[in-house]
Scaffold this active site. Structure first.
Site, mmCIF file in Angstrom:
data_model
loop_
_atom_site.group_PDB
_atom_site.id
_atom_site.type_symbol
_atom_site.label_atom_id
_atom_site.label_comp_id
_atom_site.label_asym_id
_atom_site.label_seq_id
_atom_site.Cartn_x
_atom_site.Cartn_y
_atom_site.Cartn_z
ATOM 1 N N ARG A 17 11.456 -2.541 11.216
ATOM 2 C CA ARG A 17 10.571 -1.946 12.220
ATOM 3 C C ARG A 17 10.319 -2.926 13.357
ATOM 4 O O ARG A 17 10.242 -4.125 13.139
ATOM 5 C CB ARG A 17 9.221 -1.573 11.575
ATOM 6 C CG ARG A 17 9.241 -0.202 10.945
ATOM 7 C CD ARG A 17 8.069 0.071 10.022
ATOM 8 N NE ARG A 17 6.790 -0.480 10.464
ATOM 9 C CZ ARG A 17 5.672 -0.401 9.722
ATOM 10 N NH1 ARG A 17 5.701 0.206 8.544
ATOM 11 N NH2 ARG A 17 4.553 -0.920 10.164
ATOM 12 N N LYS A 45 0.830 -1.213 0.000
ATOM 13 C CA LYS A 45 0.000 0.000 0.000
ATOM 14 C C LYS A 45 0.859 1.256 0.000
ATOM 15 O O LYS A 45 0.631 2.181 -0.764
ATOM 16 C CB LYS A 45 -0.904 0.060 1.245
ATOM 17 C CG LYS A 45 -1.867 -1.086 1.403
ATOM 18 C CD LYS A 45 -2.695 -0.927 2.680
ATOM 19 C CE LYS A 45 -1.886 -0.927 3.969
ATOM 20 N NZ LYS A 45 -1.224 -2.222 4.254
HETATM 21 P P1 ADP Z 1 1.686 -1.469 7.365
HETATM 22 O O1 ADP Z 1 2.526 -0.595 6.456
HETATM 23 O O2 ADP Z 1 2.363 -2.731 7.669
HETATM 24 O O3 ADP Z 1 0.304 -1.707 6.811
HETATM 25 P P2 ADP Z 1 1.244 0.845 9.011
HETATM 26 O O4 ADP Z 1 2.491 1.611 8.976
HETATM 27 O O5 ADP Z 1 0.121 1.283 8.125
HETATM 28 O O6 ADP Z 1 1.571 -0.694 8.726
HETATM 29 O O7 ADP Z 1 0.668 0.744 10.484
HETATM 30 C C1 ADP Z 1 1.493 0.332 11.549
HETATM 31 C C2 ADP Z 1 0.646 0.201 12.803
HETATM 32 O O8 ADP Z 1 0.074 1.478 13.145
HETATM 33 C C3 ADP Z 1 -0.549 -0.737 12.688
HETATM 34 O O9 ADP Z 1 -0.198 -2.096 12.911
HETATM 35 C C4 ADP Z 1 -1.456 -0.182 13.793
HETATM 36 O O10 ADP Z 1 -1.006 -0.558 15.078
HETATM 37 C C5 ADP Z 1 -1.230 1.311 13.672
HETATM 38 N N1 ADP Z 1 -2.191 1.929 12.731
HETATM 39 C C6 ADP Z 1 -1.920 2.504 11.523
HETATM 40 N N2 ADP Z 1 -3.043 2.961 10.948
HETATM 41 C C7 ADP Z 1 -4.068 2.655 11.794
HETATM 42 C C8 ADP Z 1 -5.477 2.848 11.776
HETATM 43 N N3 ADP Z 1 -6.091 3.435 10.726
HETATM 44 N N4 ADP Z 1 -6.199 2.401 12.827
HETATM 45 C C9 ADP Z 1 -5.613 1.815 13.879
HETATM 46 N N5 ADP Z 1 -4.296 1.595 13.964
HETATM 47 C C10 ADP Z 1 -3.521 2.003 12.949
HETATM 48 P P1 ADP Z 2 2.275 -1.797 3.219
HETATM 49 O O1 ADP Z 2 2.290 -0.289 3.204
HETATM 50 O O2 ADP Z 2 1.051 -2.363 2.566
HETATM 51 O O3 ADP Z 2 2.507 -2.373 4.560
HETATM 52 P P2 ADP Z 2 4.865 -1.614 1.836
HETATM 53 O O4 ADP Z 2 4.591 -0.705 0.692
HETATM 54 O O5 ADP Z 2 5.626 -1.092 2.982
HETATM 55 O O6 ADP Z 2 3.471 -2.307 2.307
HETATM 56 O O7 ADP Z 2 5.586 -2.938 1.244
HETATM 57 C C1 ADP Z 2 5.945 -4.026 2.121
HETATM 58 C C2 ADP Z 2 7.302 -4.570 1.703
HETATM 59 O O8 ADP Z 2 7.210 -5.193 0.407
HETATM 60 C C3 ADP Z 2 8.392 -3.511 1.557
HETATM 61 O O9 ADP Z 2 9.611 -4.104 1.918
HETATM 62 C C4 ADP Z 2 8.357 -3.156 0.073
HETATM 63 O O10 ADP Z 2 9.621 -2.661 -0.364
HETATM 64 C C5 ADP Z 2 8.037 -4.513 -0.555
HETATM 65 N N1 ADP Z 2 7.228 -4.422 -1.773
HETATM 66 C C6 ADP Z 2 6.268 -3.504 -2.080
HETATM 67 N N2 ADP Z 2 5.707 -3.759 -3.285
HETATM 68 C C7 ADP Z 2 6.319 -4.884 -3.756
HETATM 69 C C8 ADP Z 2 6.170 -5.672 -4.953
HETATM 70 N N3 ADP Z 2 5.260 -5.357 -5.903
HETATM 71 N N4 ADP Z 2 6.958 -6.770 -5.101
HETATM 72 C C9 ADP Z 2 7.841 -7.101 -4.123
HETATM 73 N N5 ADP Z 2 8.047 -6.410 -2.979
HETATM 74 C C10 ADP Z 2 7.284 -5.305 -2.787
#
Ligand code: ADP
Ligand code: ADP
Ligand code: ZN
Length: 214
Positions: free
Chosen positions: A160, A13
């Site tokens: 992280r 995302k």
């Molecule tokens: P990821 O990139 O793996 O989807 P995020 O960076 O979006 O993770 O979120 C990290 C953490 O921050 C989540 O696991 C949650 O604890 C908190 N968080 C982020 N966005 C939200 C939300 N909209 N509602 C509740 N918790 C959130």
């Molecule tokens: P989210 O915000 O949904 O948690 P991220 O954008 O941080 O996800 O992506 C999660 C991990 O996967 C990161 O290490 C990123 O560099 C990698 N990644 C993202 N898109 C791709 C893809 N299309 N193929 C392989 N790895 C990816």
């Protein structure tokens, strides 16, 4: 253009939201980044959020919704924005709809980046994040030019705290229980689009551009 990114933790995302923000000149709003920035600055919100984040749990809606509504009310959001990591619960989605409907607006697109659970742990254990500028990399698929150093700002990139495998399992369970129902919610509104997130990131982006229009 007002866009929501849906998908499991690690689906890509954030990676796609940044590319959308650059191409369409709209702000990228990541609630995870906002919580991490607060933690780094030592605010009360940051400390409270960390308690939940480190356990793989969602931060309570009460701490999350107002902050997003304030953000999307700012001037730079008037032509649209891309939400990354919000909404994550049905009450959050309802709060967003209510806030927008007060000003006669609505979301335009919800884009679900679909990645099967079995790919997620690998994605997360290889993710490296820059806690200074928010850039993310992957040690295998999207590496930094210099190992361990952010391409964009030169600060160190790190695993992280919440990307440890045990926490990732918990976050996936929370995703299925609390966030996945949003797919049907936005399907019901007729704005859901699904892209396969297992392709290379440029191909995922191409699929998104076809949905949004060039
Ligand atoms: P990821 O990139 O793996 O989807 P995020 O960076 O979006 O993770 O979120 C990290 C953490 O921050 C989540 O696991 C949650 O604890 C908190 N968080 C982020 N966005 C939200 C939300 N909209 N509602 C509740 N918790 C959130
Ligand atoms: P989210 O915000 O949904 O948690 P991220 O954008 O941080 O996800 O992506 C999660 C991990 O996967 C990161 O290490 C990123 O560099 C990698 N990644 C993202 N898109 C791709 C893809 N299309 N193929 C392989 N790895 C990816
Ligand atoms: Zn950086």
């Amino acid at each position: 253009m007002k866009i929501i990114m849906l998908g499991a933790p690690g689906a890509g995302k954030g990676t796609q939201a940044k590319m959308i923000a650059d191409k369409y000149h709209i702000p990228h709003i990541s609630t995870g980044d906002i919580f991490r920035a607060n933690l780094k600055a030592g605010t009360e919100l940051g400390m409270k959020a960390k308690e939940y984040m480190d356990q793989g749990l969602l931060v309570p809606d009460a701490l999350t919704c107002d902050l997003v509504m304030d953000r999307i009310g700012q001037d730079d959001c008037k032509d649209g924005f891309v939400l990354d990591g919000f909404p994550r619960t049905i009450p959050q989605a309802e709060a967003l709809d209510a806030a927008l409907s007060n000003i006669n607006q609505k979301m335009d697109y919800a884009i679900d980046v679909d990645v099967p659970d079995e790919n997620i742990v690998n994605r997360m254990s290889g993710r490296r994040a820059c806690l200074n500028c928010g850039a993310t990399y992957h040690i295998v698929s999207i590496p930094t030019k210099v190992e361990g150093v952010c391409d964009r700002c030169g600060n160190p990139v790190v695993l992280r705290d919440d990307d440890q495998p045990e926490t990732v399992q918990k976050r996936l369970a929370v995703y299925h229980e609390q966030t996945q129902p949003l797919i049907d919610y936005y399907k019901g509104q007729g704005i859901l689009n699904t892209v396969s997130g297992t392709q290379p990131m440029e191909d995922v982006f191409q699929a998104i551009v076809e949905i949004l229009g060039a």
